[in-house]
Design an enzyme around this catalytic site. Sequence first.
Site, PDB file in Angstrom:
ATOM      1  N   HIS A   1      -1.008  -2.544  -4.493  1.00  0.00           N
ATOM      2  CA  HIS A   1      -0.462  -3.420  -5.534  1.00  0.00           C
ATOM      3  C   HIS A   1      -0.547  -2.816  -6.946  1.00  0.00           C
ATOM      4  O   HIS A   1      -0.962  -3.478  -7.897  1.00  0.00           O
ATOM      5  CB  HIS A   1      -1.189  -4.775  -5.528  1.00  0.00           C
ATOM      6  CG  HIS A   1      -0.934  -5.591  -4.293  1.00  0.00           C
ATOM      7  ND1 HIS A   1       0.242  -5.579  -3.608  1.00  0.00           N
ATOM      8  CD2 HIS A   1      -1.723  -6.493  -3.641  1.00  0.00           C
ATOM      9  CE1 HIS A   1       0.179  -6.417  -2.579  1.00  0.00           C
ATOM     10  NE2 HIS A   1      -1.007  -6.978  -2.571  1.00  0.00           N
TER      11      HIS A   1
ATOM     12  N   ARG B   1       0.803  -1.238   0.000  1.00  0.00           N
ATOM     13  CA  ARG B   1       0.000   0.000   0.000  1.00  0.00           C
ATOM     14  C   ARG B   1       0.831   1.281   0.000  1.00  0.00           C
ATOM     15  O   ARG B   1       1.916   1.312   0.567  1.00  0.00           O
ATOM     16  CB  ARG B   1      -0.905  -0.002   1.239  1.00  0.00           C
ATOM     17  CG  ARG B   1      -1.955  -1.075   1.176  1.00  0.00           C
ATOM     18  CD  ARG B   1      -2.785  -1.145   2.451  1.00  0.00           C
ATOM     19  NE  ARG B   1      -3.835  -2.157   2.285  1.00  0.00           N
ATOM     20  CZ  ARG B   1      -3.618  -3.465   2.378  1.00  0.00           C
ATOM     21  NH1 ARG B   1      -2.418  -3.930   2.658  1.00  0.00           N
ATOM     22  NH2 ARG B   1      -4.610  -4.326   2.187  1.00  0.00           N
TER      23      ARG B   1
ATOM     24  N   GLU C   1       5.230 -12.328   0.832  1.00  0.00           N
ATOM     25  CA  GLU C   1       5.577 -11.419  -0.265  1.00  0.00           C
ATOM     26  C   GLU C   1       6.853 -10.648   0.080  1.00  0.00           C
ATOM     27  O   GLU C   1       6.799  -9.648   0.784  1.00  0.00           O
ATOM     28  CB  GLU C   1       4.434 -10.421  -0.479  1.00  0.00           C
ATOM     29  CG  GLU C   1       3.069 -11.053  -0.678  1.00  0.00           C
ATOM     30  CD  GLU C   1       1.932 -10.105  -0.294  1.00  0.00           C
ATOM     31  OE1 GLU C   1       1.850  -9.008  -0.850  1.00  0.00           O
ATOM     32  OE2 GLU C   1       1.129 -10.469   0.578  1.00  0.00           O
TER      33      GLU C   1
ATOM     34  N   HIS D   1       3.091 -12.924  -5.468  1.00  0.00           N
ATOM     35  CA  HIS D   1       1.930 -12.997  -4.577  1.00  0.00           C
ATOM     36  C   HIS D   1       1.288 -14.384  -4.598  1.00  0.00           C
ATOM     37  O   HIS D   1       0.061 -14.504  -4.732  1.00  0.00           O
ATOM     38  CB  HIS D   1       0.931 -11.906  -4.987  1.00  0.00           C
ATOM     39  CG  HIS D   1       0.052 -11.422  -3.878  1.00  0.00           C
ATOM     40  ND1 HIS D   1      -0.946 -12.202  -3.336  1.00  0.00           N
ATOM     41  CD2 HIS D   1       0.031 -10.263  -3.194  1.00  0.00           C
ATOM     42  CE1 HIS D   1      -1.556 -11.512  -2.384  1.00  0.00           C
ATOM     43  NE2 HIS D   1      -0.976 -10.329  -2.280  1.00  0.00           N
TER      44      HIS D   1
ATOM     45  N   ASP E   1      -1.514  -9.721   8.325  1.00  0.00           N
ATOM     46  CA  ASP E   1      -1.362  -9.000   7.057  1.00  0.00           C
ATOM     47  C   ASP E   1      -0.329  -7.909   7.352  1.00  0.00           C
ATOM     48  O   ASP E   1      -0.654  -6.736   7.456  1.00  0.00           O
ATOM     49  CB  ASP E   1      -2.712  -8.398   6.628  1.00  0.00           C
ATOM     50  CG  ASP E   1      -2.726  -7.992   5.159  1.00  0.00           C
ATOM     51  OD1 ASP E   1      -1.660  -8.025   4.531  1.00  0.00           O
ATOM     52  OD2 ASP E   1      -3.810  -7.629   4.656  1.00  0.00           O
TER      53      ASP E   1
END
Length: 380
Positions: free
Chosen positions: A131, A106, A344, A205, A279
């Site tokens: 992304h 982000r 990632e 990803h 996350d």
Amino acid sequence: MSALRTVLLTALCVSALATMPDAGAAQARRATFGALADGTRIDAVDLTSRSGIRVRIITLGARIQSLYTPDRTGKLADIVLGFDSPQQYFDDSNYFGATVGRFANRIGKGRFTLDGHSYQLAINDHGNSLHGGTRGFDKRVWKIESTRSGSSASVRMSYVSPDGEEGYPGTMHVTATYTLTDSGELRIDYRATTDKPTIVNMSGHSYFNLASSPAHFSTMRDLLQINASHYTPVDDTLIPTGAITPVAGTPFDFRKPTPIGLRIRDGNDTQIRYCHGYDMNFVLDGRPGTIRLAARVEDPRSGRVLEVYTTAPGVQFYSGNFLTGAFVGKHGIVYRQGDAVVLEPQDFPDAPNHPNFPSATLNPGAAYHNEIVYRFAVKR
Ligand code: GLA
């Protein structure tokens, strides 16, 4: 036949043999994956190795579409989530297996300033840019530049991102090279150059699920280890606050192998609540730019082990929190929350707005590089 002709012919045959992969070697084969609804053809390259591991890379988003590895009994299973057809990938917003960019993760309000110029990126995630924006690298059709068979199998794909695409400055040339080695490693090499100062952060990803059967699909019992002593806490829209915080004493301490589900419901932790699970960007130990172990996942039931290495400064661990069971993926499986481990390797989220984070600026004449290695093994 003259002696000279015989010598020439023999030399030709020998050189042809030298460039022809032998039957047992790693192979790269082109195929057609399908077409988008508007007729755009999406190609595939299948990489296979002597170890039995095989992977399909498709030109839509230079993405991993399937990846088969053996469990401890030798049984092969597809260990990545995804779809059977191109249009499903195009319509979906989970980035299954994709190359994400220009800026993975982000950017707060989609804004940043570079050399005194302010830029506004496309907004696609709760007021932020995620992304690469509305149509990032994951939804672009990449070109197959070359394939190679031999001691390893590889494919190099490229994409040219025009100046101003999704609001980013500079024409950017990017490549994604996938190499499957005979020792059971899949290497991804991302490179980029630009003609104007810009920012870049490319990552892979893939949603890993190391199970051998849909009956044991939840990843909550997988043992995860992340080689990080710090993480970058976020606000309630998942933008980093700028702090770099020790993982010690938090649900983000994965320095020793720990079941993913052990602390994922810790309601006392604001970060777990903001993220709906995991996350989070972890600050990897060791020197960025050198390839080092970022994370290790083990499915105790199937015995599959995945190790992720990278040159990047951070790794985002996302536990598939937004998989809602609303659709059917490959092999007729419904994907539910917690059904995947997404790791990632990348620069830190919102890096352009935090001078204390490693820089994600790319200038003309310089070359961006992120290398990711997935190493597959089994625990008996
Ligand atoms: C990244 C983000 C998540 C989510 C997924 C895609 O991992 O950090 O919040 O957006 O991509 O669904």
